[in-house]
Design a protein around this motif. Structure first.
Motif, PDB file in Angstrom:
ATOM      1  N   MET A 149       0.809  -1.224   0.000  1.00 47.54           N
ATOM      2  CA  MET A 149       0.000   0.000   0.000  1.00 47.54           C
ATOM      3  C   MET A 149       0.841   1.271   0.000  1.00 47.54           C
ATOM      4  O   MET A 149       0.299   2.380   0.036  1.00 47.54           O
ATOM      5  CB  MET A 149      -0.928   0.006   1.223  1.00 47.54           C
ATOM      6  N   ILE A 150       2.149   1.142  -0.037  1.00 47.96           N
ATOM      7  CA  ILE A 150       2.997   2.325  -0.112  1.00 47.96           C
ATOM      8  C   ILE A 150       2.735   3.036  -1.438  1.00 47.96           C
ATOM      9  O   ILE A 150       2.676   2.399  -2.496  1.00 47.96           O
ATOM     10  CB  ILE A 150       4.475   1.934   0.033  1.00 47.96           C
ATOM     11  N   GLY A 178      -0.864 -11.227   4.280  1.00 51.95           N
ATOM     12  CA  GLY A 178      -0.360 -11.623   5.590  1.00 51.95           C
ATOM     13  C   GLY A 178      -0.339 -10.412   6.502  1.00 51.95           C
ATOM     14  O   GLY A 178      -1.323 -10.061   7.134  1.00 51.95           O
ATOM     15  N   TYR A 179       0.791  -9.720   6.530  1.00 53.28           N
ATOM     16  CA  TYR A 179       0.988  -8.559   7.399  1.00 53.28           C
ATOM     17  C   TYR A 179       0.015  -7.428   7.038  1.00 53.28           C
ATOM     18  O   TYR A 179      -0.075  -7.029   5.886  1.00 53.28           O
ATOM     19  CB  TYR A 179       2.435  -8.086   7.258  1.00 53.28           C
ATOM     20  N   LYS A 180      -0.746  -6.953   8.047  1.00 53.55           N
ATOM     21  CA  LYS A 180      -1.715  -5.860   7.879  1.00 53.55           C
ATOM     22  C   LYS A 180      -2.653  -6.105   6.695  1.00 53.55           C
ATOM     23  O   LYS A 180      -2.979  -5.206   5.912  1.00 53.55           O
ATOM     24  CB  LYS A 180      -0.987  -4.520   7.730  1.00 53.55           C
ATOM     25  N   LEU A 186      -9.514  -3.738   2.841  1.00 53.71           N
ATOM     26  CA  LEU A 186     -10.379  -2.568   2.946  1.00 53.71           C
ATOM     27  C   LEU A 186     -10.233  -1.673   1.721  1.00 53.71           C
ATOM     28  O   LEU A 186     -11.229  -1.144   1.203  1.00 53.71           O
ATOM     29  CB  LEU A 186     -10.044  -1.785   4.223  1.00 53.71           C
ATOM     30  N   TYR A 187      -9.001  -1.510   1.233  1.00 48.55           N
ATOM     31  CA  TYR A 187      -8.780  -0.642   0.075  1.00 48.55           C
ATOM     32  C   TYR A 187      -9.504  -1.184  -1.156  1.00 48.55           C
ATOM     33  O   TYR A 187     -10.056  -0.412  -1.947  1.00 48.55           O
ATOM     34  CB  TYR A 187      -7.283  -0.524  -0.209  1.00 48.55           C
ATOM     35  N   PHE A 199      -8.532 -13.165  -2.764  1.00 53.63           N
ATOM     36  CA  PHE A 199      -7.571 -13.061  -1.678  1.00 53.63           C
ATOM     37  C   PHE A 199      -7.361 -14.427  -1.027  1.00 53.63           C
ATOM     38  O   PHE A 199      -8.290 -15.221  -0.913  1.00 53.63           O
ATOM     39  CB  PHE A 199      -8.064 -12.092  -0.596  1.00 53.63           C
ATOM     40  N   VAL A 200      -6.116 -14.695  -0.628  1.00 52.61           N
ATOM     41  CA  VAL A 200      -5.836 -15.809   0.278  1.00 52.61           C
ATOM     42  C   VAL A 200      -5.020 -15.242   1.430  1.00 52.61           C
ATOM     43  O   VAL A 200      -4.303 -14.248   1.280  1.00 52.61           O
ATOM     44  CB  VAL A 200      -5.068 -16.963  -0.414  1.00 52.61           C
TER      45      VAL A 200
END
Length: 354
Positions: A149-150, A178-180, A186-187, A199-200
């Protein structure tokens, strides 16, 4: 742009070093160079296929383009019909046809895409994006946002990556989270984009390949796998064709990377001694982009961490075919700060955003 300007962008002299020719080929984005003499007479051609063969053979990139050019390319006389060019391309499996006058001077260049493919062809292959890592090389940014998301200009990196695939006809994506993960979900919640996203979810970090175990039974055909922090400017259709023609189980995209030693290097040979000032070297490095067959999924242990080098070794142990697709064009590795900053500057300069 006038025809003379277009031709100038793809013309090189036979005594130009290969490494400089590659830079010109990348800028021209035509996948071909025309090797001509000072009067514009055609001496040969260099296609992206010629370049890939040279890279795989370890040809010294300081040698001259005459070393790797094809001195007998397929050509047509000036004034030939487009139908004649199409037929020549089909008969010989080529993508470029130079037109030459009676003196052998190049007057035009016909390209397959312009004659046959005015729009991107749709592809059924799915694109798997590994988006579950913590992005520790981009700390402290990734303490707040997950690496995918950067932002790259006005969009997250992962969206820029997907748009570049989509513009070449690839529209089915699987994001391995995985992380966050909740921020990424949500995005993309209520996705109205012209491509499909599944998504997995990793329950624990599984490395750069472990999440493939979550896809067993869900992928029944060739698929692309990419990290979420790299952008490779390339022709994905040709990559897929290359993969199939060679019947590979895995095709690794290797990018040509230049490394400059910022010192004078001491050279010795027998009793001779000299200093080579700031030499540069070229290597094919792993981009983090692959084409895989579903047979690979059976080799990924369920619920265990595994990285791509380990998976590649497992494929080799099974005596399955692994190949390298050499890429000499633009490649952006956004996973570390200095590369991220350089990519931002490039995208701003070129006006890229997706």
């Amino acid at each position: 742009m006038e025809l003379s300007d277009k031709l100038e962008k793809v013309q090189v002299s036979p005594d130009l070093p290969i490494v400089q020719a590659l830079e010109k080929m990348d800028r021209a984005a035509r996948q071909i160079l025309l090797v001509t003499d000072e009067d514009g007479r055609l001496l040969g051609t260099i296609t992206d296929g010629d370049v890939r063969r040279a890279l795989l053979e370890g040809v010294n990139l300081q040698e001259l383009v005459s070393r790797i050019m094809n001195p007998y390319p397929k050509i047509l006389p000036a004034g030939s019909s487009l139908e004649a060019a199409r037929q020549l391309m089909v008969d010989h499996g080529i993508r470029h046809v130079p037109l030459v006058d009676k003196l052998g001077r190049v007057v035009d260049l016909l390209v397959w895409q312009e004659l046959f493919l005015p729009r991107a062809e749709a592809h059924s292959e799915r694109v798997v994006i590994m988006a579950g890592g913590q992005g520790t090389r981009l700390d402290p940014f990734t303490r707040v946002l997950p690496k995918p998301m950067i932002p790259l200009r006005d969009k997250p990196i992962i969206e820029v990556i997907m748009e570049k695939f989509y513009h070449q006809g690839l529209s089915q994506f699987i994001l391995c989270l995985g992380y966050k993960a909740e921020i990424i979900r949500l995005y993309f919640n209520g996705n109205t984009r012209p491509y499909h996203i599944d998504f997995v979810q990793e329950e624990a970090p599984l490395g750069t390949a472990g999440a493939l175990s979550l896809l067993a039974g869900h992928l029944d055909g060739t698929f692309l796998l990419t990290n979420c922090d790299i952008i490779v400017e390339m022709d994905y259709a040709h990559l897929l064709q290359y993969h199939r023609e060679r019947e590979n189980t895995i095709t690794i995209v290797g990018a040509l990377k230049e490394f400059v030693v910022p010192y004078g290097v001491l050279r010795t040979e027998d009793s001779s001694f000299w200093i080579e000032e700031k030499p540069n070297f070229h290597f094919l490095v792993n981009t983090g982009l692959y084409v895989l067959e579903p047979a690979v999924l059976t080799l990924v242990p369920e619920g265990k961490r595994i990285d791509m080098p380990e998976l590649i070794n497992a494929v080799q142990d099974q005596e399955l075919r692994i190949g390298v697709y050499p890429h000499y064009g633009r490649w952006f590795d956004i996973g570390q700060w200095d590369e991220y900053q350089q990519t931002l500057k490039f995208f701003e300069t070129m006006g890229f955003g997706g």
